[in-house]
Design an enzyme around this catalytic site. Structure first.
Site, PDB file in Angstrom:
ATOM      1  N   GLY A  14      21.025 -13.658  44.095  1.00 16.18           N
ATOM      2  CA  GLY A  14      21.480 -13.245  45.426  1.00 16.18           C
ATOM      3  C   GLY A  14      20.900 -11.887  45.799  1.00 16.18           C
ATOM      4  N   HIS A  15      20.957 -10.934  44.864  1.00 17.39           N
ATOM      5  CA  HIS A  15      20.379  -9.610  45.134  1.00 17.39           C
ATOM      6  C   HIS A  15      18.855  -9.727  45.361  1.00 17.39           C
ATOM      7  CE1 HIS A  15      23.906  -8.361  42.513  1.00 17.39           C
ATOM      8  NE2 HIS A  15      24.085  -7.598  43.566  1.00 17.39           N
ATOM      9  N   LEU A  42      25.659 -11.424  52.957  1.00 14.56           N
ATOM     10  CA  LEU A  42      26.776 -11.993  53.730  1.00 14.56           C
ATOM     11  C   LEU A  42      27.928 -12.421  52.834  1.00 14.56           C
ATOM     12  CD1 LEU A  42      25.420 -14.300  56.571  1.00 14.56           C
ATOM     13  CD2 LEU A  42      26.748 -12.194  56.771  1.00 14.56           C
ATOM     14  N   LYS A  43      27.692 -12.504  51.530  1.00 10.15           N
ATOM     15  CA  LYS A  43      28.768 -12.811  50.585  1.00 10.15           C
ATOM     16  C   LYS A  43      29.918 -11.808  50.776  1.00 10.15           C
ATOM     17  CE  LYS A  43      30.580 -13.632  46.300  1.00 10.15           C
ATOM     18  NZ  LYS A  43      31.053 -12.324  45.957  1.00 10.15           N
ATOM     19  N   GLN A  73      32.304  -6.391  54.436  1.00 17.16           N
ATOM     20  CA  GLN A  73      31.541  -5.164  54.151  1.00 17.16           C
ATOM     21  C   GLN A  73      30.379  -5.000  55.129  1.00 17.16           C
ATOM     22  OE1 GLN A  73      30.412  -3.475  50.105  1.00 17.16           O
ATOM     23  NE2 GLN A  73      28.577  -4.654  50.512  1.00 17.16           N
TER      24      GLN A  73
HETATM   25  O1  PAF Z   1      28.054  -4.555  47.719  1.00 18.55           O
HETATM   26  C1  PAF Z   1      27.897  -3.704  46.822  1.00 18.55           C
HETATM   27  O2  PAF Z   1      27.288  -3.956  45.777  1.00 18.55           O
HETATM   28  C2  PAF Z   1      28.476  -2.312  47.029  1.00 18.55           C
HETATM   29  O3  PAF Z   1      29.681  -2.364  47.723  1.00 18.55           O
HETATM   30  C3  PAF Z   1      27.487  -1.335  47.683  1.00 18.55           C
HETATM   31  C4  PAF Z   1      27.141  -1.765  49.096  1.00 18.55           C
HETATM   32  C5  PAF Z   1      26.220  -1.229  46.850  1.00 18.55           C
HETATM   33  C6  PAF Z   1      28.117   0.056  47.770  1.00 18.55           C
HETATM   34  O4  PAF Z   1      28.427   0.549  46.514  1.00 18.55           O
END
Ligand code: PAF
Length: 283
Positions: free
Chosen positions: A32-33, A150-151, A155
């Protein structure tokens, strides 16, 4: 690919470039990343991934201490994906003194759902993201992009609104959720699941799918029927041994309770054993 640990080295490494594209992460990277990194590569002239487990967004009883830290493996994956620069600061580098200034997101968006069950979470997220943006983008001359998954649906909305309200010249791009073949949303926390829990875990996304179908079937009666549909979905998951925090249908733009005709998203968070999973589905 270059790995830097300080803000000064990050800014030095970025100097030759105009348009950084940033993927903020907490490491323990999965497909995903890496999909977000690929999306970033298409947008900037240098792709930056940050890896920082941000204490500010964890409550004292949460998994800050045990959160997997896998920098070497993460760097190998990032290199193979074509990332140019990894920023992996220490806690002392990011927070050399107690972080007294914090970004307080608006309650109507940030104190509901995840923010209700994890008080202070979005303040911690906004504060570190604001700081990462300062570190990566402050010297940029061209378009700036940050990519979020979007997971973590709420956020990315919270960050989008922060960027808008602070007039930050940054394009926020949302990357689709990557799923395992059975449909489980990829998450660093899936690694906490036992074999039996891993087989059960897909039930969260199935429950969201079923709730979404019920919501669409309610059509004009959505507002009237939704509380009962949500309660039934929570009960069904609880009957399988989960502890649901919420399963709910909301308006996509601001996560408020929807009216018939709104664009909808189904969101859920539930604990399976000691692991808390979240997922969502736009319908
Ligand atoms: O989604 C994440 O991994 C974290 O909330 C983020 C955006 C890197 C902030 O620490």
């Amino acid at each position: 690919m270059k790995l830097v640990h300080t803000i000064a080295d990050l800014r030095d490494a970025l100097r030759p470039y105009d348009s950084p594209a940033l993927v903020p992460t907490m490491g323990n990277l999965h497909a995903g990343h890496l999909a977000l990194v690929k999306a970033a590569k298409a947008r900037g002239d240098v792709t930056v991934a940050s890896i920082f487990v941000n204490r500010l967004q964890f409550a004292p009883h949460e998994d800050f201490d045990t959160y997997p830290r896998t920098l070497e493996a993460d760097c190998e994956k990032l290199q193979a994906t074509g990332c140019d620069l990894v920023f992996a600061p220490s806690e002392r580098e990011m927070y050399p003194e107690p972080q007294g200034y914090k970004v307080q997101p608006p309650a109507d968006l940030a104190d509901i759902l995840e923010g209700h069950f994890r008080p202070g979470f979005f303040t911690g997220v906004c504060t570190v993201v604001m700081k990462l943006f300062q570190c990566v983008f402050s010297e940029a001359k061209g378009p700036r992009t940050a990519v979020f998954g979007l997971k973590d649906y709420q956020q990315q909305l919270v960050i989008r609104r922060m960027v808008k309200q602070f007039a930050m010249p940054i394009d926020i791009v949302a990357g689709a959720t990557e799923r395992a073949p059975d449909g489980l949303a990829l998450s660093s926390r899936n690694g906490y699941l036992s074999e039996t829990e891993r087989a059960e875990a897909v039930q969260l996304s199935l429950a969201l799918r079923a709730l979404g179908r019920d919501a669409l079937a309610a059509a004009d009666g959505l507002e009237r029927h939704l509380p009962a549909l949500e309660a039934r979905a929570m009960q069904a998951l609880a009957a399988r041994g989960w502890q649901p925090d919420y399963l709910t249908v909301r308006r996509r733009d601001d996560l408020q309770p929807p009216k018939a005709g709104d664009a909808l998203v189904v969101l859920g968070a539930a604990r399976l054993g000691s692991t808390r999973l979240i997922d969502n589905l736009e319908i």
